[in-house]
Design an enzyme around this catalytic site. Structure first.
Site, mmCIF file in Angstrom:
data_model
loop_
_atom_site.group_PDB
_atom_site.id
_atom_site.type_symbol
_atom_site.label_atom_id
_atom_site.label_comp_id
_atom_site.label_asym_id
_atom_site.label_seq_id
_atom_site.Cartn_x
_atom_site.Cartn_y
_atom_site.Cartn_z
ATOM 1 N N LYS A 4 -6.918 11.224 20.855
ATOM 2 C CA LYS A 4 -6.980 10.709 19.484
ATOM 3 C C LYS A 4 -8.434 10.432 19.102
ATOM 4 C CE LYS A 4 -5.543 6.848 16.618
ATOM 5 N NZ LYS A 4 -4.748 5.647 16.469
ATOM 6 N N GLU B 114 -11.859 9.677 30.782
ATOM 7 C CA GLU B 114 -11.084 10.533 31.683
ATOM 8 C C GLU B 114 -10.902 11.928 31.090
ATOM 9 O OE1 GLU B 114 -10.356 7.490 30.728
ATOM 10 O OE2 GLU B 114 -9.523 6.304 32.381
ATOM 11 N N GLY C 76 -1.668 5.999 19.625
ATOM 12 C CA GLY C 76 -1.597 6.949 20.745
ATOM 13 C C GLY C 76 -0.226 6.998 21.386
ATOM 14 N N ARG C 77 0.358 5.824 21.616
ATOM 15 C CA ARG C 77 1.663 5.780 22.309
ATOM 16 C C ARG C 77 2.826 6.146 21.385
ATOM 17 N NH1 ARG C 77 -1.004 1.069 21.930
ATOM 18 N NH2 ARG C 77 -0.127 -0.676 20.767
ATOM 19 N N GLU D 26 2.063 -1.681 26.349
ATOM 20 C CA GLU D 26 0.807 -1.668 25.597
ATOM 21 C C GLU D 26 1.037 -2.240 24.188
ATOM 22 O OE1 GLU D 26 -1.507 2.031 24.536
ATOM 23 O OE2 GLU D 26 -2.699 1.475 26.281
ATOM 24 N N HIS E 213 19.385 4.199 45.951
ATOM 25 C CA HIS E 213 19.090 4.196 47.388
ATOM 26 C C HIS E 213 17.736 3.582 47.678
ATOM 27 C CE1 HIS E 213 22.637 6.608 48.346
ATOM 28 N NE2 HIS E 213 22.427 7.123 47.136
ATOM 29 N N LYS F 280 -12.699 -1.094 30.805
ATOM 30 C CA LYS F 280 -13.505 0.098 30.472
ATOM 31 C C LYS F 280 -14.986 -0.275 30.442
ATOM 32 C CE LYS F 280 -10.151 2.357 27.385
ATOM 33 N NZ LYS F 280 -9.887 2.811 26.026
#
Ligand code: F6P
Length: 551
Positions: free
Chosen positions: A212, A218, A273-274, A359, A390, A514
């Site tokens: 965005k 990253e 973004g999410r 978030e 399990h 950050k």
């Protein structure tokens, strides 16, 4: 309605006090009693919308609870808040932005006005470009630098620019063109890039750089690696145009990175973004499942949007899930919420929801900036069934913590295999039904003894029950169903944000780490520097440098 900026303090409202009082009266009631007292409970506490069926009868509620929760939602101004979001009001107060992921799935002829401009034509213009591009990649009309058809897409992005498309691609793989596979690279750990690219046929690879902001460390680091791969392989920067596209709101940064903005698909600052999987961030998905499949995906979102806007709160799926979450979070003190899809295609669904929910509502101050005096967003976690059974279900059944769960299952399998004369899908879904039954009703002391259990084992084999669950039962996992499911959780998070008086649409909490990482990066290489951190961080950095052979 109470203004979004000026909500009364939650715990001091009469509606909250009424729920507290009610909680004291119902806390000790077992689901066995509630079901015993009303034979129609399993039909009564159900709701349906956008093709999703919800049975919420196995919750520790009565009709009175539901009524009080709905009153709370009304008192918090939920109805007006929904209207404010859909109509483009700038409800993301800390960033001065509208919150309009719903405009991304708005019908072509509808209108959503932001700053005096109808944004729907822009949305559809990008969508049309995405569809045309997807068709050209799928048909082979778009080729790589040497004229070969694209067979692998590598989506480079992180957070919302990764989890949404990754989750949806995995979920809808059944509908995808198997001639085009998609990989997702997100982590700044080079292993992610290395393991996803070592075997690539670069002539047939298209990198989709999704960010965005186009400033995310990253993503830019991985995109640089990819660019180098392409330039080294073809010996010219001209190849970049045939092997890279970008998805971003930041055309300038895309151009500065070296991707021609003709090869860019845009979106807008009013898409978080999410909340961006149905924007151009979903480009890898459009290519994988095709424009028709993506249109069906968007139609699922739209159907849930309509349901959310129009259904009465008592029958409104996102409102119900949101309020039930508030009930356990704020009154029962539940710390976490498990999401358990009984479908292997949904294996990244919980990871996706973690960002969406945590978030959004992992906040400690109200919209006005006052510290909250109550619990806000829960820890979201989960794995597909039956694998989780399990592994961690033991704790849900017999541990000391209350963990409300959402079970998500489908009536029809996309892979209807049989084993030993039995439908595999029946084996799967028998477990889904069995788990919600066991969690609700448990196994009493008397039942355990009646089985002839040795005295010293009786308590170990007792299941207290009274563990609440929601059961979502959907006919079939389709793009439409997935869109509706994602929108359901988006709106659930919204409902809770309104009740808790949070801005669900900023994420300042990701900033500090950050900034510190930026400061620390130069301290990890080169000549020894004096470190000004705390004694723990200083010692860890010193050890790291030593083990790297620097000091
Ligand atoms: O750091 C968190 C975050 O800002 C998320 O909200 C977002 O989804 C992610 O980083 C990636 O951001 P971008 O799409 O701008 O690269």
């Amino acid at each position: 309605m109470p203004s979004l900026k000026n909500q009364p303090e939650l715990t001091s409202t009469p509606e909250y006090a009424a729920l507290q009082k009610h909680y004291a009266s119902i806390e000790g009631t077992h689901l066995r009693e509630l079901f015993g007292a009303d034979a129609t409970r399993g039909e009564k506490f159900t709701a349906e919308g956008a093709g999703l069926f919800l049975d919420f009868s196995k919750n520790r509620i009565t009709s009175e609870t539901l009524g009080l929760l709905v009153k709370l939602a009304e008192a918090r101004g939920l109805r007006d808040a929904i209207e404010a979001m859909f109509s483009g009001e700038k409800i993301n107060l800390t960033e001065g932005r509208a919150v309009l992921h719903t405009a991304l799935r708005a019908a072509r002829d509808s209108s959503v006005v932001v700053d005096g401009k109808n944004v729907v034509p822009d949305v559809h213009e990008v969508l049309d470009r995405m569809n045309a591009f997807a068709d050209s990649v799928r048909s082979g009309a778009f080729t790589g630098h040497t004229g070969k058809k694209i067979k692998t897409l590598v989506n480079i992005g992180i957070g919302g620019s990764d989890l949404g498309p990754l989750m949806a691609y995995e979920a809808l793989k059944h509908y995808s063109d198997r001639g085009v596979r998609v990989r997702y690279v997100s982590n700044v750990d080079a292993t992610d890039f290395a393991e996803n690219t070592w075997d690539l046929e670069l002539e047939e690879t298209l990198f989709i750089v999704c960010s965005k902001t186009f400033t995310t460390l990253e993503t830019l680091a991985n995109a640089e690696l990819a660019k180098k791969l392409i330039v080294d392989r073809f010996g010219t920067v001209d190849a970049v145009a045939k092997h890279f596209v970008a998805v971003s709101t930041n055309a300038e940064a895309v151009g500065a990175f070296g991707i021609d903005t003709k090869n860019m698909f845009g979106f807008w600052d009013w898409v978080g973004g999410r909340y961006s999987v149905e924007s151009a961030i979903g480009l890898s998905l459009v290519i994988a499942i095709g424009p028709a499949g993506f249109a069906d995906f968007l139609a699922g979102f739209r159907a849930m949007d309509e349901h959310f806007k129009s259904a009465p709160f008592e029958k409104n799926l996102p409102v119900l899930l949101g309020l039930l979450g508030v009930w356990y979070n704020n009154f029962f003190g539940a710390q976490s919420h498990a999401v358990l899809p009984y479908d292997q295609y949904l294996r990244r669904f919980a990871a996706y929801l973690q960002q969406l929910d945590m978030e959004s509502n992992g906040k400690r101050v109200t919209r006005a900036g006052a510290p909250v005096a109550y619990e806000t967003g829960p820890i979201i976690w989960g794995e597909p069934g039956t694998n989780g059974q399990h592994a961690f279900y033991q704790l849900i059944h017999q541990g000391t913590k209350l963990i409300p769960c959402d079970f998500i299952g489908f009536s029809q399998s996309l892979n209807p295999l049989e084993t030993g004369g039995a439908a595999m899908h029946d084996l799967l879904m028998a477990n889904y039904f069995a788990q919600t039954e066991a969690l609700a009703f448990g196994k009493t002391d008397a039942e355990v003894r009646a089985e002839g259990t040795k005295e010293d084992l009786v308590q170990h084999r007792v299941f207290e029950g009274n563990r609440p669950t929601n059961s979502l039962l959907i006919e079939k996992l389709t793009p439409h169903a997935l869109g509706a499911l994602v929108a359901l959780y988006e709106h659930k998070v919204f409902v809770q944000g309104i009740v808790w008086d949070l801005n669900s649409f900023d994420q300042w909490g990701v900033e500090l780490g950050k900034v510190l990482a930026k400061k620390i990066t130069p301290e990890l290489s080169g000549a020894k520097k004096s470190l000004g951190h705390d004694s723990s961080t200083n010692a860890l950095i010193a050890r790291y440098r030593k083990q790297r052979g620097l000091d």
